[in-house]
Design a protein around this motif. Structure first.
Motif, mmCIF file in Angstrom:
data_model
loop_
_atom_site.group_PDB
_atom_site.id
_atom_site.type_symbol
_atom_site.label_atom_id
_atom_site.label_comp_id
_atom_site.label_asym_id
_atom_site.label_seq_id
_atom_site.Cartn_x
_atom_site.Cartn_y
_atom_site.Cartn_z
ATOM 1 N N GLU A 88 -1.869 -36.900 46.294
ATOM 2 C CA GLU A 88 -0.711 -37.527 46.916
ATOM 3 C C GLU A 88 -0.961 -39.028 47.133
ATOM 4 N N ILE A 89 -2.215 -39.364 47.518
ATOM 5 C CA ILE A 89 -2.553 -40.776 47.709
ATOM 6 C C ILE A 89 -2.412 -41.550 46.399
ATOM 7 N N HIS A 90 -2.944 -40.941 45.307
ATOM 8 C CA HIS A 90 -2.832 -41.618 44.008
ATOM 9 C C HIS A 90 -1.382 -41.816 43.619
ATOM 10 N N GLN A 91 -0.559 -40.795 43.883
ATOM 11 C CA GLN A 91 0.860 -40.928 43.547
ATOM 12 C C GLN A 91 1.506 -42.041 44.358
ATOM 13 N N LEU A 92 1.183 -42.076 45.658
ATOM 14 C CA LEU A 92 1.752 -43.108 46.505
ATOM 15 C C LEU A 92 1.263 -44.494 46.085
ATOM 16 N N GLN A 93 -0.035 -44.564 45.735
ATOM 17 C CA GLN A 93 -0.552 -45.859 45.274
ATOM 18 C C GLN A 93 0.147 -46.316 43.990
ATOM 19 N N ALA A 94 0.438 -45.320 43.121
ATOM 20 C CA ALA A 94 1.147 -45.685 41.869
ATOM 21 C C ALA A 94 2.558 -46.183 42.177
ATOM 22 N N ARG A 95 3.187 -45.464 43.115
ATOM 23 C CA ARG A 95 4.533 -45.879 43.500
ATOM 24 C C ARG A 95 4.489 -47.231 44.211
ATOM 25 N N LEU A 96 3.417 -47.474 44.966
ATOM 26 C CA LEU A 96 3.280 -48.748 45.673
ATOM 27 C C LEU A 96 3.163 -49.909 44.697
ATOM 28 N N LEU B 64 4.459 -50.524 52.614
ATOM 29 C CA LEU B 64 4.176 -50.187 54.010
ATOM 30 C C LEU B 64 4.244 -48.680 54.249
ATOM 31 N N ALA B 65 5.249 -48.062 53.660
ATOM 32 C CA ALA B 65 5.386 -46.602 53.817
ATOM 33 C C ALA B 65 4.199 -45.863 53.206
ATOM 34 N N VAL B 66 3.800 -46.382 52.032
ATOM 35 C CA VAL B 66 2.649 -45.735 51.370
ATOM 36 C C VAL B 66 1.399 -45.899 52.220
ATOM 37 N N THR B 67 1.247 -47.092 52.803
ATOM 38 C CA THR B 67 0.055 -47.333 53.640
ATOM 39 C C THR B 67 0.005 -46.354 54.825
ATOM 40 N N LYS B 68 1.191 -46.176 55.465
ATOM 41 C CA LYS B 68 1.259 -45.247 56.594
ATOM 42 C C LYS B 68 0.945 -43.808 56.157
ATOM 43 N N ALA B 69 1.472 -43.488 54.985
ATOM 44 C CA ALA B 69 1.232 -42.132 54.484
ATOM 45 C C ALA B 69 -0.256 -41.918 54.180
ATOM 46 N N VAL B 70 -0.898 -42.964 53.603
ATOM 47 C CA VAL B 70 -2.343 -42.862 53.302
ATOM 48 C C VAL B 70 -3.139 -42.698 54.580
ATOM 49 N N GLU B 71 -2.754 -43.496 55.621
ATOM 50 C CA GLU B 71 -3.479 -43.385 56.890
ATOM 51 C C GLU B 71 -3.313 -41.996 57.510
ATOM 52 N N ALA B 72 -2.076 -41.475 57.389
ATOM 53 C CA ALA B 72 -1.835 -40.133 57.938
ATOM 54 C C ALA B 72 -2.668 -39.086 57.206
ATOM 55 N N VAL B 73 -2.717 -39.228 55.872
ATOM 56 C CA VAL B 73 -3.502 -38.271 55.092
ATOM 57 C C VAL B 73 -4.984 -38.369 55.442
ATOM 58 N N GLN B 74 -5.488 -39.608 55.577
ATOM 59 C CA GLN B 74 -6.900 -39.775 55.923
ATOM 60 C C GLN B 74 -7.212 -39.211 57.310
ATOM 61 N N LYS B 75 -6.226 -39.436 58.244
ATOM 62 C CA LYS B 75 -6.423 -38.882 59.589
ATOM 63 C C LYS B 75 -6.453 -37.351 59.559
ATOM 64 N N GLU B 76 -5.553 -36.769 58.764
ATOM 65 C CA GLU B 76 -5.539 -35.304 58.645
ATOM 66 C C GLU B 76 -6.830 -34.799 58.021
ATOM 67 N N ARG B 77 -7.348 -35.578 57.026
ATOM 68 C CA ARG B 77 -8.617 -35.194 56.401
ATOM 69 C C ARG B 77 -9.765 -35.228 57.409
#
Length: 436
Positions: free
Chosen positions: A114-122, A131-144
């Motif tokens: 999902e991070i790679h997809q968001l980075q590609a979209r970014l 900004l949305a992708v960054t927030k999503a990455v942070e959320a994913v990392q926090k969940e990890r």
């Protein structure tokens, strides 16, 4: 008169005997045969008794070996059970950990995708998307990170549970080992070699080992004074350098074999021990006992039974020297107070007490003088009786000497010629013996 023809087994000569001579020979043969039979029966009985004792000893040893074998088998089964539980626990822990790691790995892979997809979209999108992708990455990392912490907590709980389980089974195994050691120790103490005076000898040897170092002026001997009707086993007395008694203890040792039909209890001997302590003027009483081997009360150490009988204790043999040391130290500390009290009492004696003691001495002396005078008269009477009795014995001995002298004279006059006078049968027998 009946005649009996006798043939000598050595020279094969025949001669005749009358009934009296024949009866005498038959009686001698019968007595020897009877004595031989009695001796054979006594030897057979002794052998049978020895065999019975050996069989009883062998049976007792077999029973103890079987009991120990059963305990060893139980311990081995418990060890096998612990090993199986440990193996199951480790397998379950490994399986749970593998499942948690696989789930975490899948989640992390999904999040990475999902991070790679968001980075590609970014890369292709606008700043808002970035900004949305960054927030999503942070959320994913926090969940990890949350999943990793959960996994660590689960591993810690699993380790703690395994440690508790291991400690529980190790504690059970330790209790079993201690129980086995107590059984082995009890077997050694309750064997046939530790019955009766063996326990007394054990305590005496233990005391003699420590006598030179700990009790140089102590008295520890068997109580052989049974004038009062009963006696204890040993009496311990210790004194200071001036000869003043510090402590005295009456000891009683009690043991019992496995084969005893009626099992005794420690309670059965406390009353008699208290009476022996009082009669022998001992301060303390101690029962050294191997009775009631399964009792938790007596197996824990020194048991104070002063609530039943004053200054009395029940111990196992391993606490023999400890009880002597404890009681002796306590009495040594109290000795100084006793001396001060005695000194104070002596200082308060007045003239009145002195006169009373003097009058008591006069009365006692007069009474003892009267008793001694009467005993002196009785002794003189007994001496006179003894002199009269010895005189009679002297006369009897002189008379016996005369009779022995006359009997010897008669024996000297006895000859074969006189004995065979008028007895043709004996003459022919002796004549046949003399003929070659």
């Amino acid at each position: 008169m009946n005649k009996h023809d006798i043939t000598c087994p050595h020279c094969h000569k025949s001669f005749s005997l009358d009934n009296a001579g024949y009866a005498d020979i038959v009686r001698q043969v019968r007595d020897r045969e009877f004595a031989r039979q009695v001796q054979e029966k006594l030897e057979a009985a002794a052998q049978e008794e020895q065999l019975a004792a050996e069989r009883a000893k062998f049976a007792h040893e077999q029973e103890m070996h079987q009991a120990l074998h059963a305990r060893d088998a139980e311990i081995q089964a418990l060890k096998n059970q612990i090993e199986r539980h440990e193996a199951d626990r480790q397998a379950a822990a490994c399986l749970a950990e593998a499942e948690r790691k696989a789930q975490l790995q899948e989640a992390m892979q999904a999040k990475e995708t999902e991070i790679h997809q968001l980075q590609a979209r970014l890369a292709a999108g606008t700043a808002e998307k970035e900004l949305a992708v960054t927030k999503a990455v942070e959320a994913v990392q926090k969940e990890r990170d949350t999943l990793q912490n959960t996994l660590k907590e689960a591993e810690l709980k699993n380790t703690l549970a395994a440690s508790r389980l291991k400690e529980h089974y190790e504690l059970q195994l330790k209790d079993r080992d201690e129980h086995i050691e107590r059984l082995k120790d009890m077997k050694a103490r309750l064997s046939t070699k530790m019955v009766g005076e063996t326990l007394e000898q054990h305590c005496e040897v233990e005391f003699n080992r420590a006598r030179a170092m700990a009790f140089p002026r102590a008295y520890f001997e068997k109580d052989n004074d049974a004038r009062s009707g009963s006696k204890g086993d040993y009496i311990f007395r210790d004194a200071d350098e001036g000869g003043t008694e510090i402590i005295s203890i009456m000891f009683e040792m009690k043991n019992e074999a496995d084969g005893t039909a009626t099992k005794k209890k420690n309670e059965d001997f406390l009353k008699e021990l208290d009476r022996d302590r009082t009669e022998k003027k001992c301060e303390y009483a101690v029962l050294v006992s191997l009775l009631e081997p399964e009792s938790e009360l007596y197996n824990t150490g020194i048991v104070d039974v002063s609530h039943r009988y004053p200054k009395m204790y029940v111990i196992r043999p391993q606490f023999f020297l400890q009880i002597i040391s404890l009681l002796r130290n306590a009495s040594t500390n109290a000795l100084s107070y006793k001396r001060e009290l005695e000194l104070t009492r002596q200082q308060n004696i007045d003239v009145t007490n002195f006169e009373e003691k003097l009058e008591t001495f006069k009365t006692g002396f007069a009474r003892n003088y009267d008793l001694a005078q009467r005993q002196f008269g009785k002794a003189i009477e007994e001496i006179d009786k003894s002199i009269s009795h010895l005189q009679k014995i002297k006369e009897n001995l002189l008379s016996s000497g005369n009779n022995l002298r006359l009997a010897n004279d008669k024996a000297q006059d006895v000859t074969i010629k006189r004995l065979t006078r008028g007895n043709a049968t004996m003459k022919r027998a002796f004549k046949a013996l003399d003929t070659p």
